[in-house]
Design a protein around this motif. Structure first.
Motif, PDB file in Angstrom:
ATOM      1  N   GLN A 190      38.233  45.637  40.403  1.00  0.00           N
ATOM      2  CA  GLN A 190      39.508  44.953  40.621  1.00  0.00           C
ATOM      3  C   GLN A 190      39.578  43.685  39.764  1.00  0.00           C
ATOM      4  O   GLN A 190      40.599  43.380  39.153  1.00  0.00           O
ATOM      5  CB  GLN A 190      39.687  44.621  42.106  1.00  0.00           C
ATOM      6  CG  GLN A 190      41.079  44.109  42.466  1.00  0.00           C
ATOM      7  CD  GLN A 190      42.171  45.114  42.093  1.00  0.00           C
ATOM      8  OE1 GLN A 190      41.978  46.328  42.167  1.00  0.00           O
ATOM      9  NE2 GLN A 190      43.325  44.611  41.648  1.00  0.00           N
ATOM     10  N   TYR A 191      38.470  42.980  39.700  1.00  0.00           N
ATOM     11  CA  TYR A 191      38.418  41.763  38.888  1.00  0.00           C
ATOM     12  C   TYR A 191      38.652  42.094  37.414  1.00  0.00           C
ATOM     13  O   TYR A 191      39.382  41.403  36.712  1.00  0.00           O
ATOM     14  CB  TYR A 191      37.082  41.041  39.064  1.00  0.00           C
ATOM     15  CG  TYR A 191      37.023  39.732  38.326  1.00  0.00           C
ATOM     16  CD1 TYR A 191      37.526  38.568  38.914  1.00  0.00           C
ATOM     17  CD2 TYR A 191      36.505  39.647  37.040  1.00  0.00           C
ATOM     18  CE1 TYR A 191      37.513  37.360  38.238  1.00  0.00           C
ATOM     19  CE2 TYR A 191      36.489  38.443  36.351  1.00  0.00           C
ATOM     20  CZ  TYR A 191      36.993  37.304  36.957  1.00  0.00           C
ATOM     21  OH  TYR A 191      36.983  36.109  36.276  1.00  0.00           O
ATOM     22  N   LEU A 192      38.057  43.161  36.978  1.00  0.00           N
ATOM     23  CA  LEU A 192      38.185  43.550  35.568  1.00  0.00           C
ATOM     24  C   LEU A 192      39.629  43.955  35.242  1.00  0.00           C
ATOM     25  O   LEU A 192      40.131  43.674  34.156  1.00  0.00           O
ATOM     26  CB  LEU A 192      37.221  44.697  35.250  1.00  0.00           C
ATOM     27  CG  LEU A 192      37.016  45.021  33.770  1.00  0.00           C
ATOM     28  CD1 LEU A 192      36.504  43.811  33.003  1.00  0.00           C
ATOM     29  CD2 LEU A 192      36.032  46.187  33.611  1.00  0.00           C
ATOM     30  N   ILE A 193      40.282  44.603  36.204  1.00  0.00           N
ATOM     31  CA  ILE A 193      41.683  44.974  35.996  1.00  0.00           C
ATOM     32  C   ILE A 193      42.533  43.718  35.826  1.00  0.00           C
ATOM     33  O   ILE A 193      43.396  43.644  34.947  1.00  0.00           O
ATOM     34  CB  ILE A 193      42.196  45.814  37.191  1.00  0.00           C
ATOM     35  CG1 ILE A 193      41.522  47.187  37.179  1.00  0.00           C
ATOM     36  CG2 ILE A 193      43.721  45.960  37.133  1.00  0.00           C
ATOM     37  CD1 ILE A 193      41.832  48.048  38.379  1.00  0.00           C
ATOM     38  N   GLU A 194      42.206  42.708  36.621  1.00  0.00           N
ATOM     39  CA  GLU A 194      43.011  41.493  36.579  1.00  0.00           C
ATOM     40  C   GLU A 194      42.577  40.543  35.465  1.00  0.00           C
ATOM     41  O   GLU A 194      43.310  39.651  35.071  1.00  0.00           O
ATOM     42  CB  GLU A 194      42.964  40.800  37.959  1.00  0.00           C
ATOM     43  CG  GLU A 194      43.610  41.680  39.030  1.00  0.00           C
ATOM     44  CD  GLU A 194      43.442  41.157  40.463  1.00  0.00           C
ATOM     45  OE1 GLU A 194      43.160  39.958  40.629  1.00  0.00           O
ATOM     46  OE2 GLU A 194      43.595  41.958  41.405  1.00  0.00           O
ATOM     47  N   ASN A 195      41.358  40.736  34.951  1.00  0.00           N
ATOM     48  CA  ASN A 195      40.852  39.901  33.840  1.00  0.00           C
ATOM     49  C   ASN A 195      40.214  40.805  32.786  1.00  0.00           C
ATOM     50  O   ASN A 195      38.996  40.805  32.610  1.00  0.00           O
ATOM     51  CB  ASN A 195      39.807  38.900  34.341  1.00  0.00           C
ATOM     52  CG  ASN A 195      40.326  38.053  35.494  1.00  0.00           C
ATOM     53  OD1 ASN A 195      40.936  37.015  35.288  1.00  0.00           O
ATOM     54  ND2 ASN A 195      40.103  38.535  36.707  1.00  0.00           N
TER      55      ASN A 195
END
Ligand code: ARG
Length: 588
Positions: free
Chosen positions: A175-180
């Motif tokens: 999820q973090y990678l999707i957002e960053n």
């Protein structure tokens, strides 16, 4: 070339024959042969046999001696003490047997198993997106050595690196990678160190948002569901974490001078498709039961605090599968598809309860039968010089790469001291320093029995004196230099007609025992026995070298025979160290 029967095995057979003809009802009994200081061997088995037959042990021993056929093998057998036999073999038998070993190339006369089994070794299993720690180092080093020994006996081995590549934390990471999206560089653009530092950064940053932001937490939770249901975009991002981590794993394994095969990296996630079926089979057979919504297995003898039973959780209340379900599925795969006859798990001893429960469950389910052994080779904790679990001064776990670099650095300094005398180039100093440093780390780990804790003490590890790999590597290099010095003027040639000095006999008998020892150490999953054997070999060689001039021997034949002992010692050291995963540089 031909396998060679060891002198010990031959002596044993002669004694067993004599025993049987002196006391027919003892047919096949073991004479219990041990190496001894008094003679070459002592047989202790007669006492118990005499007791059983209500005979006088000394008389029985005397009768056995009369029945022994000595041939070219035995020089002397005498009764000693209450009924022991002291056995001395002939010099000729020693030299001839060693000559047969020498003629057998790298195998040194060691036979291959007639009926090899298939052993699946679960070792070197780090976790995705996490730094490897010293525990992972132990698993890799011990597993690799175990595998080397088993392979040498002819056993078929299959490696399984059960990496931690699944679990709820991936919801947060993805999820973090999707957002960053820019926080992780593509795996083919980074080296191992960069990969790990990127992963660390993503891990810390995502953790911080996860802890602080309830909305993110909820999105991460949904991402876990998407991952488990096989959503394409989510899986692709998960794969990026796996690939990036592998770049890092491989860089550490390379530093460790260890070959890891991609097709043997089969992590927890590889068993996803089997989990539901594993749970269903366990529930249908009644091995697992529903308890407060979860699917669990109970054991009579496993209780926790307050005497409450501690169950193995196959499926959680929310329907998710965890560590146990993947290990149970892996057993089904390894036994039913890979046809394993032995399973070994080189995993921290702190997980031994987990494996006890997993194995017991698999037995109840019929996936493990009497024909298949399963063993958790639990290793102890790596301690710092202060006797506490190994940490940096700041209390953080020590980075494996830093540790290996430091070992190589210290070893290079040791190598450099003698470099000029030996005539090493700068490149050779660096290469040898690396092999000595890694060897030191591996040997320190392998020379204590695996289940014990051990102190990680670099100063001790690279010391030239004592039970270290450097000592063995120097012994090897010293022999090679003698062989080079002998050059064309004298070659290693066996002369069975020559009388041997005590130090030659002791060295020779030990050399002959190599194959028996490797079989024993492999069967007992005990690399430390091979390490101890090699250390003793180097010590016996040192005594031999002190007492028996090689190039300045009395006759040409004696020089040749001693060079022959030197050569076989070098080859046995080289092979033994190779089985442990340790290099032996030619010049040191
Ligand atoms: N990845 C695990 C850890 O770091 C070790 C896996 C051991 N193997 C297994 N089949 N459970 O603790």
């Amino acid at each position: 070339m031909a396998p060679v029967t060891s002198i010990t095995a031959n002596v044993n057979a002669r004694l067993a024959d004599a025993l049987t003809s002196a006391l027919p009802e003892a047919g096949g009994a073991d004479p219990l042969l041990r190496r001894s200081d008094r003679a070459d061997y002592q047989a202790n088995g007669i006492l118990a046999l005499a007791k059983k037959a209500k005979a006088n042990p000394r008389e029985l021993a005397t009768q056995v001696v009369e029945k022994i056929v000595s041939g070219d093998l035995l020089a002397d057998v005498e009764v000693s003490g209450p009924g022991f036999l002291n056995v001395t073999v002939t010099d000729r038998a020693i030299t001839e047997t060693l000559a047969a070993r020498s003629a057998d190339g790298d195998r040194l006369g060691v036979p291959l198993k007639e009926q090899p089994g298939t052993t699946v070794i679960d070792y070197a299993q780090p976790n995705v997106a996490k730094e490897m720690h010293v525990g992972h180092l132990r698993s890799a080093v011990i597993g690799d050595a175990l595998r080397g020994m088993l392979d040498f006996t002819g056993e078929k081995t299959i490696g399984r690196h059960h990496i931690g590549d699944w679990g709820t934390q991936f919801g947060m990471l993805i999820q973090y990678l999707i957002e960053n999206p820019d926080t992780l560089a593509p795996a083919d653009e980074v080296d191992g160190e960069q990969a790990m530092s990127n992963l660390n950064r993503v891990y810390k940053a995502s953790r911080a948002v996860f802890d602080a932001d309830e909305d993110f937490k909820e999105r991460a939770r949904k991402r876990v569901v998407a991952l488990q249901s096989g959503d394409k975009e989510t899986l692709d991002l998960w794969q990026r974490f796996v690939d990036e981590s592998k770049v890092y794993f491989y860089s550490v394994f390379e530093k460790l001078d260890m070959e890891i095969r991609d097709d043997e990296i089969v992590g927890e996630s590889a068993y996803n498709d089997m989990m539901a079926e594993t749970a269903r089979l366990l529930e249908e057979s009644g091995v697992a039961v529903r308890s407060e919504g979860a699917l669990v297995v109970f054991f009579d003898d496993i209780k926790g605090k307050d005497d409450q039973p501690v169950p193995l959780i196959v499926q959680k209340k929310d329907g998710g599968f965890g560590y146990a379900a993947s290990d149970l599925s892996a057993i089904r795969d390894r036994v039913l598809d890979l046809h394993a006859t032995s399973l070994i798990y080189v995993v921290d001893v702190r997980q031994s309860l987990h494996f006890k429960m997993v194995f017991e469950t698999a037995r109840r389910a019929g996936w493990l039968s009497d024909e298949v052994t399963a063993h958790n080779m639990g290793y102890g904790t790596v301690l710092g010089a202060d006797g506490k679990p190994f940490k940096t001064r700041e209390g953080e776990t020590v980075k494996l790469e830093d540790l290996l670099d430091e070992a190589a650095e210290r070893a290079t300094a040791v190598v450099r001291e003698k470099a000029e005398k030996v005539g090493l180039t700068e490149d050779e100093i660096v290469e040898n320093g690396r092999f000595v440093g890694i060897g030191a780390v591996k040997y320190a780990d392998l020379s204590t029995s695996a289940n014990r804790d051990y102190k990680f003490d670099l100063d001790q590890m690279v010391s030239l004196n004592g039970d270290t790999s450097v000592y063995l590597q120097y012994a090897y290099a010293r022999i090679k230099s003698i062989l080079r010095k002998a050059g064309d003027s004298a070659a290693p040639v066996a002369h069975p007609e020559l009388e041997l000095a005590p130090a030659e006999r002791a060295l020779g008998l030990h050399l002959d025992a190599f194959g028996d020892l490797v079989y024993e150490a492999a069967a007992e999953y005990a690399p430390h026995k091979l390490a101890a054997y090699l250390y003793q070999l180097a010590s016996l060689y040192t005594t031999f070298y002190d007492q028996c001039p090689v190039l300045k021997a009395d006759t040409k034949e004696q020089t040749e025979n001693r060079l022959f002992l030197c050569d076989l010692t070098a080859r046995t050291l080289h092979q033994g160290m190779a089985l442990l995963g340790i290099r032996t540089p030619e010049k040191l």
